[in-house]
Design a protein around this motif. Structure first.
Motif, PDB file in Angstrom:
ATOM      1  N   VAL A   7       0.804  -1.222   0.000  1.00  0.00           N
ATOM      2  CA  VAL A   7       0.000   0.000   0.000  1.00  0.00           C
ATOM      3  C   VAL A   7       0.838   1.273   0.000  1.00  0.00           C
ATOM      4  CG1 VAL A   7      -2.047  -1.044   1.053  1.00  0.00           C
ATOM      5  CG2 VAL A   7      -0.251  -0.086   2.526  1.00  0.00           C
ATOM      6  N   GLY A   8       2.159   1.135   0.137  1.00  0.00           N
ATOM      7  CA  GLY A   8       2.980   2.338   0.141  1.00  0.00           C
ATOM      8  C   GLY A   8       4.458   2.012   0.264  1.00  0.00           C
ATOM      9  N   ALA A   9       5.269   3.076   0.165  1.00  0.00           N
ATOM     10  CA  ALA A   9       6.718   2.940   0.304  1.00  0.00           C
ATOM     11  C   ALA A   9       7.260   4.179   1.001  1.00  0.00           C
ATOM     12  CB  ALA A   9       7.370   2.778  -1.063  1.00  0.00           C
ATOM     13  N   ILE A  10       8.286   3.981   1.775  1.00  0.00           N
ATOM     14  CA  ILE A  10       8.916   5.075   2.505  1.00  0.00           C
ATOM     15  C   ILE A  10       9.962   5.712   1.604  1.00  0.00           C
ATOM     16  CG2 ILE A  10      10.277   5.713   4.536  1.00  0.00           C
ATOM     17  CD1 ILE A  10       8.948   3.233   5.930  1.00  0.00           C
ATOM     18  N   ALA A  11       9.802   7.016   1.355  1.00  0.00           N
ATOM     19  CA  ALA A  11      10.705   7.722   0.451  1.00  0.00           C
ATOM     20  C   ALA A  11      11.897   8.330   1.186  1.00  0.00           C
ATOM     21  CB  ALA A  11       9.942   8.811  -0.298  1.00  0.00           C
ATOM     22  N   GLY A  12      11.877   8.320   2.510  1.00  0.00           N
ATOM     23  CA  GLY A  12      12.994   8.854   3.282  1.00  0.00           C
ATOM     24  C   GLY A  12      12.505   9.668   4.463  1.00  0.00           C
ATOM     25  N   ALA A  13      13.466  10.219   5.182  1.00  0.00           N
ATOM     26  CA  ALA A  13      13.142  11.038   6.351  1.00  0.00           C
ATOM     27  C   ALA A  13      12.537  12.358   5.901  1.00  0.00           C
ATOM     28  CB  ALA A  13      14.398  11.296   7.177  1.00  0.00           C
ATOM     29  N   SER A  24       1.958   6.889  -0.868  1.00  0.00           N
ATOM     30  CA  SER A  24       0.802   6.008  -0.720  1.00  0.00           C
ATOM     31  C   SER A  24       0.382   5.499  -2.093  1.00  0.00           C
ATOM     32  CB  SER A  24      -0.356   6.777  -0.078  1.00  0.00           C
ATOM     33  OG  SER A  24      -1.519   5.980  -0.062  1.00  0.00           O
ATOM     34  N   PHE A  25       0.127   4.201  -2.196  1.00  0.00           N
ATOM     35  CA  PHE A  25      -0.335   3.601  -3.439  1.00  0.00           C
ATOM     36  C   PHE A  25      -1.852   3.421  -3.438  1.00  0.00           C
ATOM     37  CE2 PHE A  25       3.994   1.282  -3.326  1.00  0.00           C
ATOM     38  CZ  PHE A  25       4.637   2.411  -3.798  1.00  0.00           C
ATOM     39  N   CYS A  26      -2.527   4.028  -2.477  1.00  0.00           N
ATOM     40  CA  CYS A  26      -3.978   3.919  -2.362  1.00  0.00           C
ATOM     41  C   CYS A  26      -4.661   4.932  -3.279  1.00  0.00           C
ATOM     42  CB  CYS A  26      -4.409   4.170  -0.914  1.00  0.00           C
ATOM     43  SG  CYS A  26      -3.640   3.048   0.264  1.00  0.00           S
ATOM     44  N   ALA A  27      -5.853   4.604  -3.757  1.00  0.00           N
ATOM     45  CA  ALA A  27      -6.613   5.518  -4.615  1.00  0.00           C
ATOM     46  C   ALA A  27      -6.832   6.848  -3.906  1.00  0.00           C
ATOM     47  CB  ALA A  27      -7.940   4.889  -5.021  1.00  0.00           C
ATOM     48  N   VAL A  28      -7.137   6.791  -2.631  1.00  0.00           N
ATOM     49  CA  VAL A  28      -7.204   7.987  -1.785  1.00  0.00           C
ATOM     50  C   VAL A  28      -5.994   7.875  -0.856  1.00  0.00           C
ATOM     51  CG1 VAL A  28      -8.526   9.238  -0.046  1.00  0.00           C
ATOM     52  CG2 VAL A  28      -9.728   8.034  -1.904  1.00  0.00           C
ATOM     53  N   PRO A  29      -4.935   8.660  -1.109  1.00  0.00           N
ATOM     54  CA  PRO A  29      -3.675   8.482  -0.373  1.00  0.00           C
ATOM     55  C   PRO A  29      -3.814   8.388   1.136  1.00  0.00           C
ATOM     56  CG  PRO A  29      -3.374  10.060  -2.136  1.00  0.00           C
ATOM     57  CD  PRO A  29      -4.847   9.758  -2.074  1.00  0.00           C
ATOM     58  N   GLU A  30      -4.707   9.168   1.722  1.00  0.00           N
ATOM     59  CA  GLU A  30      -4.856   9.187   3.177  1.00  0.00           C
ATOM     60  C   GLU A  30      -5.433   7.890   3.741  1.00  0.00           C
ATOM     61  OE1 GLU A  30      -5.862  11.554   1.064  1.00  0.00           O
ATOM     62  OE2 GLU A  30      -4.562  13.238   1.606  1.00  0.00           O
ATOM     63  N   ASP A  31      -6.040   7.069   2.885  1.00  0.00           N
ATOM     64  CA  ASP A  31      -6.603   5.794   3.351  1.00  0.00           C
ATOM     65  C   ASP A  31      -5.543   4.852   3.908  1.00  0.00           C
ATOM     66  OD1 ASP A  31      -9.136   6.600   2.685  1.00  0.00           O
ATOM     67  OD2 ASP A  31      -9.345   5.284   0.944  1.00  0.00           O
ATOM     68  N   ILE A  32      -4.290   5.099   3.603  1.00  0.00           N
ATOM     69  CA  ILE A  32      -3.221   4.218   4.068  1.00  0.00           C
ATOM     70  C   ILE A  32      -3.200   4.121   5.600  1.00  0.00           C
ATOM     71  CG2 ILE A  32      -1.387   5.971   4.143  1.00  0.00           C
ATOM     72  CD1 ILE A  32       0.437   3.740   2.875  1.00  0.00           C
ATOM     73  N   ASN A  57       4.751  15.027  -3.372  1.00  0.00           N
ATOM     74  CA  ASN A  57       4.991  13.614  -3.712  1.00  0.00           C
ATOM     75  C   ASN A  57       4.717  12.653  -2.566  1.00  0.00           C
ATOM     76  OD1 ASN A  57       5.799  14.264  -6.358  1.00  0.00           O
ATOM     77  ND2 ASN A  57       7.849  14.745  -5.618  1.00  0.00           N
ATOM     78  N   GLY A  58       3.780  12.972  -1.683  1.00  0.00           N
ATOM     79  CA  GLY A  58       3.448  12.019  -0.637  1.00  0.00           C
ATOM     80  C   GLY A  58       2.820  12.639   0.585  1.00  0.00           C
ATOM     81  N   LEU A  59       3.018  11.939   1.681  1.00  0.00           N
ATOM     82  CA  LEU A  59       2.480  12.357   2.966  1.00  0.00           C
ATOM     83  C   LEU A  59       3.610  12.370   3.987  1.00  0.00           C
ATOM     84  CD1 LEU A  59      -0.555   9.895   2.984  1.00  0.00           C
ATOM     85  CD2 LEU A  59      -0.688  12.358   2.562  1.00  0.00           C
TER      86      LEU A  59
END
Length: 167
Positions: A7-13, A24-32, A57-59
């Motif tokens: 459902v997601g990947a960590i891009a760094g600190a 987030s790879f979710c259709a609604v990113p916050e759903d992760i 590019n993310g959360l």
């Protein structure tokens, strides 16, 4: 991993207080954050996610047990998986990428073309990355109704009608 979905990947600190930038790879990113504990691919670690704010590019998120920039840096590149049982049911014509990977691909005449190794997203639509016997390189098959009229998860196969000359 059949009982988990990426459902997601960590891009760094992100910052100096242990936050990470999460893709987030979710259709609604916050759903992760709604799927409960998220696991590393090997299942050795799990984290709960607290979203602090959207960022480019993310959360920006706090992961349980991560309190320093150094700990967050060490997680860069880690993919996170949710239990499949926590995922919503999908409509008939939608699929989790994890369900497509490994499926056998045959043309409309029954000839084996290969197997799905990955699902790529290039912005214009999903592409199935096909590897198989007799293929010198990866073939990217558009994941459209025209090119992929049948997906049968239960039987472990896809019937493809690829554009002329693709294979």
């Amino acid at each position: 991993m059949a009982d988990r979905v990426c459902v997601g990947a960590i891009a760094g600190a992100f910052g100096v207080k242990g936050e990470v930038r999460l893709k987030s790879f979710c259709a609604v990113p916050e759903d992760i954050a709604a799927y409960g504990a998220l696991f590393t691919e090997d299942g050795a670690r799990s984290f709960t996610v607290e979203i602090t704010r959207p960022v480019k590019n993310g959360l920006a998120v706090h992961l349980s047990g991560i309190a320093s920039k150094e700990q967050a840096d060490a997680l860069k590149g880690i993919r996170l998986f949710a239990d499949r049982s926590r995922m919503p049911a999908l409509p008939e014509d939608e699929f989790y990428h994890a369900d497509l990977i490994g499926l056998e691909v045959r043309d409309t005449g029954g000839t084996l073309l290969g197997t799905v190794r990955a699902v790529q997203e290039y912005g214009a639509g999903d592409m199935l990355e096909i590897h198989g016997p007799g293929l010198k390189s990866t073939v990217l098959l558009p994941f459209t109704r025209e090119a992929v009229p049948t997906v049968d998860i239960a039987s472990g196969r896809i019937v493809a009608d690829p554009p002329e000359g693709l294979f």
